[in-house]
Design a protein around this motif. Structure first.
Motif, PDB file in Angstrom:
ATOM      1  N   GLU A 181      -1.905  16.469  12.072  1.00 28.30           N
ATOM      2  CA  GLU A 181      -3.300  16.096  11.936  1.00 28.30           C
ATOM      3  C   GLU A 181      -3.392  14.704  11.305  1.00 28.30           C
ATOM      4  N   PRO A 182      -4.449  13.948  11.611  1.00 28.51           N
ATOM      5  CA  PRO A 182      -4.594  12.626  10.994  1.00 28.51           C
ATOM      6  C   PRO A 182      -4.691  12.746   9.472  1.00 28.51           C
ATOM      7  N   VAL A 183      -4.135  11.771   8.781  1.00 26.64           N
ATOM      8  CA  VAL A 183      -4.265  11.692   7.320  1.00 26.64           C
ATOM      9  C   VAL A 183      -5.003  10.395   6.995  1.00 26.64           C
ATOM     10  N   LYS A 184      -5.745  10.412   5.893  1.00 20.36           N
ATOM     11  CA  LYS A 184      -6.590   9.267   5.574  1.00 20.36           C
ATOM     12  C   LYS A 184      -6.252   8.714   4.191  1.00 20.36           C
ATOM     13  N   SER A 185      -6.551   7.446   4.046  1.00 23.75           N
ATOM     14  CA  SER A 185      -6.344   6.769   2.783  1.00 23.75           C
ATOM     15  C   SER A 185      -7.473   5.767   2.588  1.00 23.75           C
ATOM     16  N   ALA A 186      -7.695   5.400   1.323  1.00 22.96           N
ATOM     17  CA  ALA A 186      -8.763   4.446   1.014  1.00 22.96           C
ATOM     18  C   ALA A 186      -8.298   3.018   1.269  1.00 22.96           C
ATOM     19  N   LEU A 187      -9.247   2.186   1.660  1.00 27.27           N
ATOM     20  CA  LEU A 187      -9.031   0.746   1.816  1.00 27.27           C
ATOM     21  C   LEU A 187     -10.081   0.037   0.976  1.00 27.27           C
ATOM     22  N   TYR A 188      -9.643  -0.696  -0.038  1.00 27.54           N
ATOM     23  CA  TYR A 188     -10.561  -1.395  -0.930  1.00 27.54           C
ATOM     24  C   TYR A 188     -10.808  -2.808  -0.403  1.00 27.54           C
ATOM     25  N   THR A 189     -12.001  -3.002   0.116  1.00 27.43           N
ATOM     26  CA  THR A 189     -12.393  -4.319   0.590  1.00 27.43           C
ATOM     27  C   THR A 189     -13.125  -5.032  -0.540  1.00 27.43           C
ATOM     28  N   ILE A 190     -12.583  -6.152  -0.967  1.00 29.82           N
ATOM     29  CA  ILE A 190     -13.051  -6.840  -2.165  1.00 29.82           C
ATOM     30  C   ILE A 190     -13.866  -8.066  -1.778  1.00 29.82           C
ATOM     31  N   ALA A 191     -15.030  -8.184  -2.365  1.00 32.28           N
ATOM     32  CA  ALA A 191     -15.922  -9.294  -2.041  1.00 32.28           C
ATOM     33  C   ALA A 191     -15.292 -10.622  -2.450  1.00 32.28           C
ATOM     34  N   ARG A 192     -15.465 -11.630  -1.599  1.00 31.80           N
ATOM     35  CA  ARG A 192     -14.960 -12.952  -1.938  1.00 31.80           C
ATOM     36  C   ARG A 192     -15.685 -13.532  -3.141  1.00 31.80           C
ATOM     37  N   THR A 193     -16.882 -13.024  -3.419  1.00 33.16           N
ATOM     38  CA  THR A 193     -17.644 -13.532  -4.564  1.00 33.16           C
ATOM     39  C   THR A 193     -17.180 -12.942  -5.886  1.00 33.16           C
ATOM     40  N   ALA A 194     -16.294 -11.945  -5.839  1.00 34.32           N
ATOM     41  CA  ALA A 194     -15.800 -11.345  -7.081  1.00 34.32           C
ATOM     42  C   ALA A 194     -14.978 -12.386  -7.826  1.00 34.32           C
ATOM     43  N   GLY A 195     -15.448 -12.757  -9.013  1.00 34.35           N
ATOM     44  CA  GLY A 195     -14.780 -13.828  -9.734  1.00 34.35           C
ATOM     45  C   GLY A 195     -13.706 -13.360 -10.681  1.00 34.35           C
ATOM     46  N   ILE A 196     -13.732 -12.072 -11.039  1.00 30.95           N
ATOM     47  CA  ILE A 196     -12.792 -11.535 -12.020  1.00 30.95           C
ATOM     48  C   ILE A 196     -12.095 -10.309 -11.444  1.00 30.95           C
ATOM     49  N   GLY A 197     -10.793 -10.213 -11.663  1.00 33.72           N
ATOM     50  CA  GLY A 197     -10.021  -9.034 -11.301  1.00 33.72           C
ATOM     51  C   GLY A 197      -9.193  -8.577 -12.489  1.00 33.72           C
ATOM     52  N   VAL A 198      -8.800  -7.314 -12.475  1.00 34.41           N
ATOM     53  CA  VAL A 198      -8.005  -6.743 -13.564  1.00 34.41           C
ATOM     54  C   VAL A 198      -6.679  -6.255 -12.992  1.00 34.41           C
ATOM     55  N   VAL A 199      -5.587  -6.715 -13.577  1.00 29.52           N
ATOM     56  CA  VAL A 199      -4.250  -6.220 -13.227  1.00 29.52           C
ATOM     57  C   VAL A 199      -3.730  -5.410 -14.398  1.00 29.52           C
ATOM     58  N   SER A 200      -3.417  -4.144 -14.146  1.00 31.06           N
ATOM     59  CA  SER A 200      -2.990  -3.253 -15.222  1.00 31.06           C
ATOM     60  C   SER A 200      -1.621  -2.666 -14.931  1.00 31.06           C
ATOM     61  N   ASP A 201      -0.768  -2.695 -15.931  1.00 33.97           N
ATOM     62  CA  ASP A 201       0.472  -1.925 -15.884  1.00 33.97           C
ATOM     63  C   ASP A 201       0.100  -0.430 -15.959  1.00 33.97           C
ATOM     64  N   VAL A 202       1.042   0.446 -15.620  1.00 32.97           N
ATOM     65  CA  VAL A 202       0.789   1.883 -15.644  1.00 32.97           C
ATOM     66  C   VAL A 202       1.561   2.568 -16.768  1.00 32.97           C
ATOM     67  N   ASP A 203       2.885   2.478 -16.727  1.00 32.14           N
ATOM     68  CA  ASP A 203       3.732   3.207 -17.679  1.00 32.14           C
ATOM     69  C   ASP A 203       3.526   2.702 -19.098  1.00 32.14           C
ATOM     70  N   ASP A 204       3.073   3.600 -19.965  1.00 24.61           N
ATOM     71  CA  ASP A 204       2.822   3.344 -21.382  1.00 24.61           C
ATOM     72  C   ASP A 204       1.696   2.354 -21.639  1.00 24.61           C
ATOM     73  N   THR A 205       0.973   1.987 -20.591  1.00 23.44           N
ATOM     74  CA  THR A 205      -0.258   1.208 -20.758  1.00 23.44           C
ATOM     75  C   THR A 205      -1.462   2.113 -20.568  1.00 23.44           C
ATOM     76  N   ILE A 206      -1.471   2.892 -19.485  1.00 26.99           N
ATOM     77  CA  ILE A 206      -2.521   3.888 -19.303  1.00 26.99           C
ATOM     78  C   ILE A 206      -1.951   5.302 -19.286  1.00 26.99           C
ATOM     79  N   MET A 207      -0.686   5.450 -18.917  1.00 29.09           N
ATOM     80  CA  MET A 207      -0.031   6.764 -18.850  1.00 29.09           C
ATOM     81  C   MET A 207       1.124   6.816 -19.845  1.00 29.09           C
TER      82      MET A 207
END
Length: 399
Positions: A181-207
């Motif tokens: 059966e087909p499987v689905k996943s999200a695709l995040y389309t980000i506006a070109r006008t977005a001026g700020i982005g966040v890059v986060s580590d995972v291990d021992d930063t949020i988990m």
């Protein structure tokens, strides 16, 4: 980057092989530049891995397992998207995206050269090709001529760049493989006008994984029930407040964990209330161009790719001092002047960093001197006291 295409909504979406900054090995990372022991170790490891792949594939075929798609979250702009998935051998009742213990994901068996049909919001992809970043096989011109399907590479990966016009937001990508059966996943389309982005580590930063303590990290990653993994206190609230200040800011989660555990991390992010966003993980297969990349190399390459993908965007970097995030983030700040507005550094507690490293150094790393404001805290609540007021001022009328 990729030029947008004027086409009606009913037209197929064009896709082609990727050309990203992590496709090219730096001169010092080339195998021929490595010391003899490393070259020999690579040959032994590759040979062992090939034996394991051959044996496991033969065994699963005897068990009547057949390919399924394991989709990963994609991201892009209103004119192009990066899509990654992997084809794996699995039993008839095997489900994509299931939350399982890490030890089970380590021994997944790739389904090489599997045929996949892909669509975005119901619109099919056409003239797709295998992405260079995962391509180890010789180009097959007959496959490149296909307009309806794409074939995974030797390790089961597909890495695609799709050209389209999409509105900013979350879209749906469908992957269909024969017999499943087909499987689905999200695709995040980000506006070109977005001026700020966040890059986060995972291990021992949020988990909480306690990476500096090797045996604890191994237990938490491989044996612990994924649903019982602990969130670093206050970090989800901190991220929500950052999202309130910058409503259009995308969150990118960057980890040195392998793609095998992508579904577990994704469920963790959702379950603990962190803002959703694409995961940028790494492949631990020893056969790629640069062998098994170090965590620092992996993070530098992917953050560099984000810099190229979103040339107008400035970033907030959040990590911890348990590995190499301080030096990695300081390197990024020097390499891309004006692109980093703040660095948040979660400080590990004495309990989390109690054991010394093999080199005799402490398991936490100091932050190198940098012109970028750096904020510290052992929890999200501690970080909020200084980071949030700064970001509010940064976003104020004077900006």
């Amino acid at each position: 980057m990729v030029e947008g295409m004027d086409m009606p909504d009913s037209s197929p979406i064009r896709a082609r092989k990727t050309a990203s900054s992590f496709d090219t090995v730096s001169p010092r990372m080339r195998l021929e530049r490595q010391p003899l022991p490393i070259r020999l170790a690579r040959r032994v490891l590759i040979h062992s891995f090939n034996i394991w792949t051959h044996f496991s594939t033969a065994l699963t075929r005897q068990l009547d397992w057949f390919p399924r798609v394991e989709p990963y979250v994609g991201y892009g702009t209103d004119s192009y998207s990066r899509l990654i998935c992997r084809t794996m051998l699995a039993p008839q009742r095997g489900r994509s995206g299931a939350v399982v213990r890490g030890i089970r994901t380590v021994f997944t068996v790739p389904a090489p050269h599997a045929r996949v049909k892909i669509s975005i919001d119901g619109t099919p992809l056409r003239t797709v090709q295998i992405g260079e970043s995962e391509q180890h096989d010789k180009p097959d011109a007959s496959r490149e001529r296909s307009s309806k399907y794409v074939w995974s590479d030797t390790r089961g990966y597909l890495d695609l760049l799709a050209q389209h016009h999409l509105q900013p937001g979350i879209h749906s990508v469908s992957y269909k493989i024969p017999g499943r059966e087909p499987v689905k996943s999200a695709l995040y389309t980000i506006a070109r006008t977005a001026g700020i982005g966040v890059v986060s580590d995972v291990d021992d930063t949020i988990m909480v994984t306690q990476v500096p303590t090797i045996w604890k990290a191994a237990y938490n990653m491989l044996l612990l029930n994924p649903r019982k993994r602990m969130s670093v206190p206050g970090m989800s609230v901190l991220y929500s407040k950052i999202g309130d200040i910058f409503p259009d800011a995308p969150f990118f989660y960057l980890s040195t964990s392998p793609w095998n555990v992508e579904s577990s991390i994704r469920h963790f992010i959702s379950y603990h209330g962190f803002p959703s966003g694409p995961l940028l993980l790494r492949d631990l297969d020893p056969r790629p161009k640069s062998f098994i990349p170090s965590g620092v190399q992996h993070k530098l390459e992917f953050i560099g790719q984000l810099m190229a993908d979103f040339p107008q965007m400035r970033f907030i970097l959040i990590g911890d001092d348990g590995q190499k995030d301080p030096t990695t983030y300081a390197t990024i700040a020097r390499r891309y002047p004006g692109r980093i507005i703040a660095i948040g550094m979660r400080q590990l507690s004495p309990k989390e960093s109690a054991l010394p490293s093999l080199a005799g150094m402490t398991t936490t790393q100091p932050m190198p001197e940098t012109d970028i404001p750096v904020f510290y805290g052992t929890t999200g609540s501690n970080l909020m006291k200084t980071l949030i007021p700064y970001l509010e001022r940064y976003h104020g009328p004077e900006r």
